[in-house]
Design an enzyme around this catalytic site. Structure first.
Site, PDB file in Angstrom:
ATOM      1  N   LYS A 163       0.830  -1.219   0.000  1.00 15.72           N
ATOM      2  CA  LYS A 163       0.000   0.000   0.000  1.00 15.72           C
ATOM      3  C   LYS A 163       0.856   1.258   0.000  1.00 15.72           C
ATOM      4  CE  LYS A 163      -1.687   1.580   4.098  1.00 15.72           C
ATOM      5  NZ  LYS A 163      -1.536   2.972   4.519  1.00 15.72           N
ATOM      6  N   ASN A 164       1.819   1.319   0.921  1.00 13.41           N
ATOM      7  CA  ASN A 164       2.521   2.585   1.100  1.00 13.41           C
ATOM      8  C   ASN A 164       3.502   2.878  -0.035  1.00 13.41           C
ATOM      9  OD1 ASN A 164       0.989   3.119   3.329  1.00 13.41           O
ATOM     10  ND2 ASN A 164       2.517   2.403   4.812  1.00 13.41           N
ATOM     11  N   ARG A 212       1.232  13.857  13.621  1.00  5.86           N
ATOM     12  CA  ARG A 212       1.636  13.719  12.225  1.00  5.86           C
ATOM     13  C   ARG A 212       1.862  15.045  11.477  1.00  5.86           C
ATOM     14  NH1 ARG A 212      -1.441   8.508   9.779  1.00  5.86           N
ATOM     15  NH2 ARG A 212       0.579   8.238   8.807  1.00  5.86           N
ATOM     16  N   CYS A 224      -4.647   7.603   9.510  1.00  5.06           N
ATOM     17  CA  CYS A 224      -4.996   7.047  10.815  1.00  5.06           C
ATOM     18  C   CYS A 224      -4.681   8.018  11.945  1.00  5.06           C
ATOM     19  CB  CYS A 224      -4.236   5.736  11.036  1.00  5.06           C
ATOM     20  SG  CYS A 224      -4.863   4.399  10.033  1.00  5.06           S
ATOM     21  N   ARG A 261      -8.833  -0.301   4.422  1.00  2.00           N
ATOM     22  CA  ARG A 261      -7.941   0.684   3.797  1.00  2.00           C
ATOM     23  C   ARG A 261      -6.602   0.056   3.449  1.00  2.00           C
ATOM     24  NH1 ARG A 261      -6.999   5.677   7.270  1.00  2.00           N
ATOM     25  NH2 ARG A 261      -5.348   5.626   5.744  1.00  2.00           N
ATOM     26  N   ASP A 280       4.074   0.010  12.223  1.00  2.00           N
ATOM     27  CA  ASP A 280       2.838  -0.526  11.623  1.00  2.00           C
ATOM     28  C   ASP A 280       2.592  -1.988  11.990  1.00  2.00           C
ATOM     29  OD1 ASP A 280       2.437   1.912  10.504  1.00  2.00           O
ATOM     30  OD2 ASP A 280       3.114   1.356   8.497  1.00  2.00           O
TER      31      ASP A 280
HETATM   32  N1  EPU Z   1       7.203  13.650  11.249  1.00  2.00           N
HETATM   33  C1  EPU Z   1       7.367  14.966  11.607  1.00  2.00           C
HETATM   34  N2  EPU Z   1       7.377  15.894  10.601  1.00  2.00           N
HETATM   35  C2  EPU Z   1       7.218  15.566   9.302  1.00  2.00           C
HETATM   36  C3  EPU Z   1       7.063  14.204   8.947  1.00  2.00           C
HETATM   37  C4  EPU Z   1       7.055  13.267   9.953  1.00  2.00           C
HETATM   38  O1  EPU Z   1       7.495  15.304  12.780  1.00  2.00           O
HETATM   39  O2  EPU Z   1       7.244  16.464   8.446  1.00  2.00           O
HETATM   40  C5  EPU Z   1       7.224  12.611  12.304  1.00  2.00           C
HETATM   41  C6  EPU Z   1       5.870  11.910  12.432  1.00  2.00           C
HETATM   42  O3  EPU Z   1       4.993  12.624  13.277  1.00  2.00           O
HETATM   43  C7  EPU Z   1       6.268  10.582  12.980  1.00  2.00           C
HETATM   44  C8  EPU Z   1       7.617  10.318  12.305  1.00  2.00           C
HETATM   45  O4  EPU Z   1       8.094  11.587  11.909  1.00  2.00           O
HETATM   46  O5  EPU Z   1       6.464  10.689  14.361  1.00  2.00           O
HETATM   47  C9  EPU Z   1       7.591   9.392  11.121  1.00  2.00           C
HETATM   48  O6  EPU Z   1       6.589   9.806  10.218  1.00  2.00           O
HETATM   49  P1  EPU Z   1       6.661   9.446   8.676  1.00  2.00           P
HETATM   50  O7  EPU Z   1       6.679  10.741   7.918  1.00  2.00           O
HETATM   51  O8  EPU Z   1       7.738   8.480   8.429  1.00  2.00           O
HETATM   52  O9  EPU Z   1       5.261   8.771   8.449  1.00  2.00           O
HETATM   53  P2  EPU Z   1       4.246   8.993   7.276  1.00  2.00           P
HETATM   54  O10 EPU Z   1       4.963   9.188   5.993  1.00  2.00           O
HETATM   55  O11 EPU Z   1       3.201   9.971   7.662  1.00  2.00           O
HETATM   56  C10 EPU Z   1       4.192   6.465   6.620  1.00  2.00           C
HETATM   57  C11 EPU Z   1       3.131   5.430   6.443  1.00  2.00           C
HETATM   58  C12 EPU Z   1       2.594   5.018   7.795  1.00  2.00           C
HETATM   59  C13 EPU Z   1       3.738   4.528   8.672  1.00  2.00           C
HETATM   60  C14 EPU Z   1       4.857   5.561   8.743  1.00  2.00           C
HETATM   61  C15 EPU Z   1       6.091   5.085   9.497  1.00  2.00           C
HETATM   62  C16 EPU Z   1       2.202   6.073   4.301  1.00  2.00           C
HETATM   63  C17 EPU Z   1       1.064   6.614   3.542  1.00  2.00           C
HETATM   64  N3  EPU Z   1       2.069   5.998   5.636  1.00  2.00           N
HETATM   65  O12 EPU Z   1       3.549   7.564   7.245  1.00  2.00           O
HETATM   66  O13 EPU Z   1       1.695   3.959   7.531  1.00  2.00           O
HETATM   67  O14 EPU Z   1       3.258   4.285   9.975  1.00  2.00           O
HETATM   68  O15 EPU Z   1       5.262   5.943   7.406  1.00  2.00           O
HETATM   69  O16 EPU Z   1       6.619   3.962   8.881  1.00  2.00           O
HETATM   70  O17 EPU Z   1       3.210   5.686   3.738  1.00  2.00           O
HETATM   71  C18 EPU Z   1      -0.061   2.477   7.938  1.00  2.00           C
HETATM   72  O18 EPU Z   1       0.175   1.974   6.830  1.00  2.00           O
HETATM   73  O19 EPU Z   1      -0.837   1.951   8.787  1.00  2.00           O
HETATM   74  C19 EPU Z   1       0.589   3.730   8.298  1.00  2.00           C
HETATM   75  C20 EPU Z   1       0.160   4.515   9.296  1.00  2.00           C
END
Ligand code: EPU
Length: 439
Positions: free
Chosen positions: A29-30, A129, A124, A404, A312
């Protein structure tokens, strides 16, 4: 139009059976969310194969069509996209707020058209985030970024490569900055980049369209801008989290399951933990067999960016540890609010205390079925695992969250011998019929 209807479906499970047999996991998915957004960057046709057939993908494809791109769903697992007909850089499609991956349209449209207005993303509810690192990256490339009326608006006269250091290894920021930089002038270096397999998959996809990205999968990614991207045909990698969910379900039900369509290297953090708990894990080229013949033991886990233990898989692992012998401690290192499902697990008889970022899991000998509600995607999967273990019937509501991210979840569980159905919450006849059938 792509289906988006929301029915009030629930899962009903009769627990207590050891899972056994083989299943094949779907595709990531991601990775798919990043790849589909990146597909609009070419003015030629891009064919994406191995698409997971899940709700988040439908929502993103609708948003891509809403900006004028040609989106042709060949079948459930294949789509053709042509970004040559994009006629707006404004993504205001209301559904887009429900998913996290919508923000990849920011990087893709900004990188291609130097301008993108996208509704703030949802996803989620597992923590605050923020997207400050995405914005920092876009600004470093020369864009001006404003947030107003619920939209993120990024605009640039020219995008010029730069040296960007991420404060944390963010998956989303790494992918978004890669997309914004692939057609920028000169070289971009992203330091402390995320190393997740899906980051590598998006980079490989962009390279297949003619981008020049090196170092994906390490913590320094180097991108040399190219004038334009061309068409491509690309197959997405298997879903590491789905694979892990089935491995954990096998261990929790004391089963014997071979999970196919897996890249075993992506599963190392989980495999090591399952072995430590006492399960047998056998790796093949593209499959993993998990066997648990006895009640497993306890451990300590901290979720970390890849190659650490994935956040995850934290809820699913907690569901397993809840029925293991001894006390385990799980520390959530990525999100500040990812233990909300613990109250739902407690309805089934678990003994878990949450203190800040730590869950102290006192293993219990058995669980009993109950009515529970999925608070988010992975937590929903954890409740399914607990339901498979529990004695009696468990109903899980709000499974739209689970759908999802998991394709044909109940069918795959049934293929492994589980008594599990999806049905309309209101349809009491169907519930009775299921109860009579499974006894
Ligand atoms: N963060 C910040 N600032 C930013 C970006 C991230 O503080 O600008 C923090 C976040 O709050 C978090 C950490 O950095 O504490 C990591 O966040 P990341 O950006 O890596 O997560 P994401 O891109 O929002 C993706 C996946 C998530 C998965 C995370 C971590 C997608 C669409 N989502 O989220 O997937 O948990 O990486 O591996 O790719 C899921 O599939 O259930 C899911 C939540």
């Amino acid at each position: 139009m792509i289906r988006l209807e929301i029915k009030m479906d629930q899962y009903i499970i009769k627990g207590g059976k050891a899972l056994a047999g083989e299943i094949s996991v779907s595709w990531a998915k991601n990775a798919a969310l990043g790849i589909l957004a990146a597909a609009v960057m070419a003015d030629e046709t891009v064919t994406v194969e191995n698409l997971p057939d899940i709700r988040d993908i439908d929502i993103l494809l609708n948003a891509i069509a809403s900006v004028g791109a040609v989106v042709e769903r060949i079948d459930k697992h294949c789509v053709r996209i042509n970004g040559g007909t994009v006629n707006t850089i404004i993504v205001a499609n209301d559904n887009i707020r429900k998913i996290r991956g919508s923000y990849y349209l920011l990087g893709a449209l900004l990188g291609k058209y130097k301008s993108a207005h996208v509704l703030l993303p949802g996803g989620c509810d597992i923590g605050s985030r923020p997207i400050d690192q995405h914005i920092k990256g876009f600004e470093a490339l020369g864009a001006t970024v404003r947030i107003q009326h619920g939209m993120i608006e990024a605009e640039a006269v020219d995008l010029v490569g730069n040296h960007i250091y991420l404060d944390m290894a963010s998956v989303g920021a790494t992918i978004n900055i890669m997309m914004a930089a692939v057609m920028a002038e000169g070289q971009t270096i992203i330091e402390n980049s995320a190393k997740e397999p899906h980051v590598v998959d998006v980079a490989n996809f962009l390279n297949s369209m003619g981008a020049n990205i090196k170092g994906a999968g390490t913590d320094v990614i180097r991108i040399v801008g190219v004038p334009k991207l061309h068409g491509s045909t690309y197959s997405i990698i298997p879903d590491q989290i789905e694979a892990g969910t089935f491995m954990i379900a096998a261990a929790a039900t004391k089963g014997d399951v071979t999970v196919r369509n897996v890249i075993p290297r992506h599963m190392e953090a989980l495999t090591a933990k399952l072995v430590e708990l006492g399960a047998e894990v056998e790796e093949f080229d593209d499959a993993i067999r998990v066997v648990a013949t006895k009640r497993l033991g306890s451990t300590q886990i901290k979720t970390l960016p890849y190659p650490g233990f994935p956040t995850d898989m934290q809820p699913q692992m907690t569901a397993l540890l809840a029925v293991c012998a001894g006390t385990s401690i799980i520390t959530e290192g990525i999100y500040e609010n990812r233990f909300k499902y613990v109250d739902e697990l407690a309805r089934m008889g678990t003994n878990i205390k949450v203190e800040g970022n730590n869950a102290i899991v006192n293993g219990v000998a058995e669980l009993t079925g109950a009515s529970v509600v999925a608070p988010d995607l992975r937590a929903g999967a954890a409740l399914v695992i607990a339901g498979l273990v529990a004695e009696g019937f468990t109903t899980i509501e709000q499974i739209r969250y689970v759908e999802r991210g998991y394709e044909c979840f109940e069918k795959k569980m049934r293929d492994l011998g589980a008594d599990m159905e999806k049905m309309d919450s209101e349809d009491m006849k169907a519930v009775q019929k299921f109860k009579l059938k499974v006894g």
